[in-house]
Scaffold this motif. Structure first.
Motif, PDB file in Angstrom:
ATOM      1  N   ASN A   1      -7.348   2.388  -0.839  1.00 60.99           N
ATOM      2  CA  ASN A   1      -6.335   1.616  -0.121  1.00 60.99           C
ATOM      3  C   ASN A   1      -5.774   2.443   1.020  1.00 60.99           C
ATOM      4  O   ASN A   1      -5.617   3.660   0.888  1.00 60.99           O
ATOM      5  CB  ASN A   1      -5.205   1.226  -1.080  1.00 60.99           C
ATOM      6  N   ALA A   2      -5.469   1.790   2.123  1.00 66.85           N
ATOM      7  CA  ALA A   2      -4.801   2.479   3.223  1.00 66.85           C
ATOM      8  C   ALA A   2      -3.376   2.799   2.803  1.00 66.85           C
ATOM      9  O   ALA A   2      -2.903   2.320   1.770  1.00 66.85           O
ATOM     10  CB  ALA A   2      -4.814   1.609   4.467  1.00 66.85           C
ATOM     11  N   CYS A   3      -2.708   3.578   3.601  1.00 71.21           N
ATOM     12  CA  CYS A   3      -1.372   4.099   3.325  1.00 71.21           C
ATOM     13  C   CYS A   3      -0.488   3.153   2.506  1.00 71.21           C
ATOM     14  O   CYS A   3      -0.311   1.989   2.847  1.00 71.21           O
ATOM     15  CB  CYS A   3      -0.685   4.420   4.643  1.00 71.21           C
ATOM     16  N   LEU A   4       0.076   3.687   1.426  1.00 70.80           N
ATOM     17  CA  LEU A   4       0.962   2.909   0.561  1.00 70.80           C
ATOM     18  C   LEU A   4       2.426   3.057   0.963  1.00 70.80           C
ATOM     19  O   LEU A   4       3.319   2.592   0.268  1.00 70.80           O
ATOM     20  CB  LEU A   4       0.761   3.328  -0.900  1.00 70.80           C
ATOM     21  N   GLY A   5       2.677   3.735   2.087  1.00 66.97           N
ATOM     22  CA  GLY A   5       4.036   3.811   2.618  1.00 66.97           C
ATOM     23  C   GLY A   5       4.905   4.871   1.971  1.00 66.97           C
ATOM     24  O   GLY A   5       6.135   4.797   2.075  1.00 66.97           O
ATOM     25  N   ALA A   6       4.293   5.815   1.308  1.00 65.97           N
ATOM     26  CA  ALA A   6       5.082   6.887   0.685  1.00 65.97           C
ATOM     27  C   ALA A   6       4.443   8.233   1.033  1.00 65.97           C
ATOM     28  O   ALA A   6       4.280   9.101   0.175  1.00 65.97           O
ATOM     29  CB  ALA A   6       5.143   6.680  -0.819  1.00 65.97           C
ATOM     30  N   CYS A   7       4.122   8.400   2.298  1.00 68.83           N
ATOM     31  CA  CYS A   7       3.368   9.576   2.752  1.00 68.83           C
ATOM     32  C   CYS A   7       4.081  10.887   2.424  1.00 68.83           C
ATOM     33  O   CYS A   7       3.435  11.900   2.191  1.00 68.83           O
ATOM     34  CB  CYS A   7       3.135   9.505   4.252  1.00 68.83           C
ATOM     35  N   ASP A   8       5.416  10.871   2.420  1.00 69.50           N
ATOM     36  CA  ASP A   8       6.159  12.095   2.110  1.00 69.50           C
ATOM     37  C   ASP A   8       6.104  12.433   0.626  1.00 69.50           C
ATOM     38  O   ASP A   8       6.667  13.446   0.194  1.00 69.50           O
ATOM     39  CB  ASP A   8       7.604  11.987   2.600  1.00 69.50           C
ATOM     40  N   HIS A   9       5.470  11.594  -0.160  1.00 68.13           N
ATOM     41  CA  HIS A   9       5.291  11.864  -1.591  1.00 68.13           C
ATOM     42  C   HIS A   9       3.815  11.817  -1.975  1.00 68.13           C
ATOM     43  O   HIS A   9       3.456  11.401  -3.076  1.00 68.13           O
ATOM     44  CB  HIS A   9       6.093  10.872  -2.429  1.00 68.13           C
ATOM     45  N   ALA A  10       2.950  12.199  -1.037  1.00 68.50           N
ATOM     46  CA  ALA A  10       1.512  12.202  -1.301  1.00 68.50           C
ATOM     47  C   ALA A  10       1.152  13.278  -2.331  1.00 68.50           C
ATOM     48  O   ALA A  10       1.854  14.293  -2.404  1.00 68.50           O
ATOM     49  CB  ALA A  10       0.775  12.471   0.008  1.00 68.50           C
ATOM     50  N   PRO A  11       0.091  13.042  -3.110  1.00 68.61           N
ATOM     51  CA  PRO A  11      -0.780  11.869  -3.110  1.00 68.61           C
ATOM     52  C   PRO A  11      -0.182  10.720  -3.943  1.00 68.61           C
ATOM     53  O   PRO A  11       0.578  10.947  -4.871  1.00 68.61           O
ATOM     54  CB  PRO A  11      -2.066  12.402  -3.744  1.00 68.61           C
ATOM     55  N   THR A  12      -0.577   9.520  -3.573  1.00 63.13           N
ATOM     56  CA  THR A  12      -0.025   8.335  -4.226  1.00 63.13           C
ATOM     57  C   THR A  12      -1.131   7.397  -4.704  1.00 63.13           C
ATOM     58  O   THR A  12      -2.242   7.419  -4.180  1.00 63.13           O
ATOM     59  CB  THR A  12       0.863   7.520  -3.262  1.00 63.13           C
ATOM     60  N   LEU A  13      -0.771   6.588  -5.656  1.00 66.45           N
ATOM     61  CA  LEU A  13      -1.617   5.452  -6.015  1.00 66.45           C
ATOM     62  C   LEU A  13      -0.725   4.359  -6.562  1.00 66.45           C
ATOM     63  O   LEU A  13       0.440   4.589  -6.925  1.00 66.45           O
ATOM     64  CB  LEU A  13      -2.745   5.823  -6.989  1.00 66.45           C
ATOM     65  N   MET A  14      -1.272   3.159  -6.612  1.00 63.96           N
ATOM     66  CA  MET A  14      -0.540   2.015  -7.149  1.00 63.96           C
ATOM     67  C   MET A  14      -1.397   1.391  -8.240  1.00 63.96           C
ATOM     68  O   MET A  14      -2.615   1.264  -8.069  1.00 63.96           O
ATOM     69  CB  MET A  14      -0.253   1.017  -6.023  1.00 63.96           C
ATOM     70  N   ILE A  15      -0.777   1.065  -9.355  1.00 71.76           N
ATOM     71  CA  ILE A  15      -1.469   0.306 -10.397  1.00 71.76           C
ATOM     72  C   ILE A  15      -0.704  -0.999 -10.553  1.00 71.76           C
ATOM     73  O   ILE A  15       0.495  -0.989 -10.858  1.00 71.76           O
ATOM     74  CB  ILE A  15      -1.539   1.060 -11.735  1.00 71.76           C
ATOM     75  N   ASN A  16      -1.393  -2.087 -10.282  1.00 70.52           N
ATOM     76  CA  ASN A  16      -0.768  -3.413 -10.216  1.00 70.52           C
ATOM     77  C   ASN A  16       0.386  -3.336  -9.203  1.00 70.52           C
ATOM     78  O   ASN A  16       0.134  -3.098  -8.042  1.00 70.52           O
ATOM     79  CB  ASN A  16      -0.358  -3.881 -11.608  1.00 70.52           C
ATOM     80  N   HIS A  17       1.639  -3.452  -9.653  1.00 74.27           N
ATOM     81  CA  HIS A  17       2.742  -3.366  -8.688  1.00 74.27           C
ATOM     82  C   HIS A  17       3.527  -2.061  -8.809  1.00 74.27           C
ATOM     83  O   HIS A  17       4.603  -1.924  -8.230  1.00 74.27           O
ATOM     84  CB  HIS A  17       3.681  -4.569  -8.855  1.00 74.27           C
ATOM     85  N   ASP A  18       2.992  -1.110  -9.579  1.00 72.73           N
ATOM     86  CA  ASP A  18       3.715   0.145  -9.823  1.00 72.73           C
ATOM     87  C   ASP A  18       3.188   1.247  -8.903  1.00 72.73           C
ATOM     88  O   ASP A  18       1.990   1.548  -8.918  1.00 72.73           O
ATOM     89  CB  ASP A  18       3.539   0.584 -11.280  1.00 72.73           C
ATOM     90  N   LEU A  19       4.092   1.854  -8.145  1.00 73.52           N
ATOM     91  CA  LEU A  19       3.719   2.935  -7.229  1.00 73.52           C
ATOM     92  C   LEU A  19       3.973   4.282  -7.900  1.00 73.52           C
ATOM     93  O   LEU A  19       5.059   4.519  -8.435  1.00 73.52           O
ATOM     94  CB  LEU A  19       4.540   2.828  -5.940  1.00 73.52           C
ATOM     95  N   TYR A  20       2.976   5.167  -7.857  1.00 69.83           N
ATOM     96  CA  TYR A  20       3.115   6.513  -8.404  1.00 69.83           C
ATOM     97  C   TYR A  20       3.006   7.518  -7.275  1.00 69.83           C
ATOM     98  O   TYR A  20       2.047   7.469  -6.495  1.00 69.83           O
ATOM     99  CB  TYR A  20       2.043   6.768  -9.476  1.00 69.83           C
ATOM    100  N   LYS A  21       3.994   8.421  -7.201  1.00 74.20           N
ATOM    101  CA  LYS A  21       4.087   9.367  -6.080  1.00 74.20           C
ATOM    102  C   LYS A  21       3.991  10.801  -6.584  1.00 74.20           C
ATOM    103  O   LYS A  21       4.189  11.057  -7.764  1.00 74.20           O
ATOM    104  CB  LYS A  21       5.422   9.164  -5.356  1.00 74.20           C
ATOM    105  N   ASP A  22       3.726  11.721  -5.658  1.00 76.78           N
ATOM    106  CA  ASP A  22       3.632  13.146  -5.990  1.00 76.78           C
ATOM    107  C   ASP A  22       2.718  13.356  -7.203  1.00 76.78           C
ATOM    108  O   ASP A  22       3.055  14.098  -8.134  1.00 76.78           O
ATOM    109  CB  ASP A  22       5.023  13.727  -6.279  1.00 76.78           C
ATOM    110  N   LEU A  23       1.609  12.683  -7.210  1.00 82.72           N
ATOM    111  CA  LEU A  23       0.721  12.678  -8.371  1.00 82.72           C
ATOM    112  C   LEU A  23       0.128  14.043  -8.681  1.00 82.72           C
ATOM    113  O   LEU A  23      -0.226  14.796  -7.773  1.00 82.72           O
ATOM    114  CB  LEU A  23      -0.449  11.734  -8.095  1.00 82.72           C
ATOM    115  N   THR A  24       0.001  14.301  -9.956  1.00 85.73           N
ATOM    116  CA  THR A  24      -0.778  15.463 -10.397  1.00 85.73           C
ATOM    117  C   THR A  24      -1.816  14.953 -11.392  1.00 85.73           C
ATOM    118  O   THR A  24      -1.635  13.886 -12.010  1.00 85.73           O
ATOM    119  CB  THR A  24       0.104  16.508 -11.111  1.00 85.73           C
ATOM    120  N   ILE A  25      -2.871  15.701 -11.541  1.00 87.77           N
ATOM    121  CA  ILE A  25      -3.926  15.286 -12.472  1.00 87.77           C
ATOM    122  C   ILE A  25      -3.388  15.209 -13.898  1.00 87.77           C
ATOM    123  O   ILE A  25      -3.735  14.307 -14.650  1.00 87.77           O
ATOM    124  CB  ILE A  25      -5.122  16.253 -12.353  1.00 87.77           C
ATOM    125  N   ASN A  26      -2.512  16.138 -14.257  1.00 89.48           N
ATOM    126  CA  ASN A  26      -1.966  16.138 -15.622  1.00 89.48           C
ATOM    127  C   ASN A  26      -1.243  14.838 -15.953  1.00 89.48           C
ATOM    128  O   ASN A  26      -1.424  14.276 -17.026  1.00 89.48           O
ATOM    129  CB  ASN A  26      -0.995  17.311 -15.813  1.00 89.48           C
TER     130      ASN A  26
END
Ligand code: FES
Length: 154
Positions: free
Chosen positions: A119-144
């Motif tokens: 997906n293109a930018c989810l609008g939370a670039c200052d909290h990269a990396p990000t992903l969204m599952i359904n309608h839930d946005l996850y920011k500052d992701l770590t593999i753990n």
């Protein structure tokens, strides 16, 4: 064939626009919400109802990556692959998802639990990396934390 409920909702959208086919995206979203994806049969029914050619409607449906023209899983993972996320660890997140779920972009797990899409930018670039599952946005992701997040979706 569209259901009475789908027709009622689409007609509500049609009433808000100057010409029927201007409601095409909303009509696609409504039917997808009910059926999970847009089959050829659904596409033909929508096109007939909004007085648009099937080819024209298909070109709209295939332009938007959140309109699904083939079956998808119960949970849609949208992994941001734009520049901030790319720089901040997108590849490790993608590699981890591929290994955990055994699917690549555009694929669905055999149990239909997850579909993985770029997906293109989810609008939370200052909290990269990000992903969204359904309608839930996850920011500052770590593999753990990714494994824990995945566990919450059935
Ligand atoms: S680049 Fe990923 S949220 Fe903007």
């Amino acid at each position: 064939m569209l259901t009475a409920e789908e027709i009622r909702k689409i007609d509500h959208e049609i009433a808000l626009v100057p010409v029927r086919k201007a409601a095409c995206i909303e009509a696609l979203k409504i039917v997808q919400e009910h059926r999970g994806w847009i089959s050829d049969e659904s596409l033909l029914a929508i096109a007939a109802h909004i007085e648009m050619s099937a080819e024209e409607l298909d070109s709209v449906a295939t332009f938007y990556n959140l309109i699904f023209r083939k079956p998808v899983g119960r949970n849609i993972i949208l992994l941001c692959d734009s520049i901030s996320c790319y720089v901040m660890g997108y590849e490790q997140i993608y590699d981890h998802l591929k290994a955990r779920l055994n699917i690549k972009f555009g694929e669905t797990t055999p149990d239909a639990r997850f579909t993985l899409l770029p997906n293109a930018c989810l609008g939370a670039c200052d909290h990269a990396p990000t992903l969204m599952i359904n309608h839930d946005l996850y920011k500052d992701l770590t593999i753990n934390e990714l494994d824990e997040i995945l566990k919450t979706y059935k």
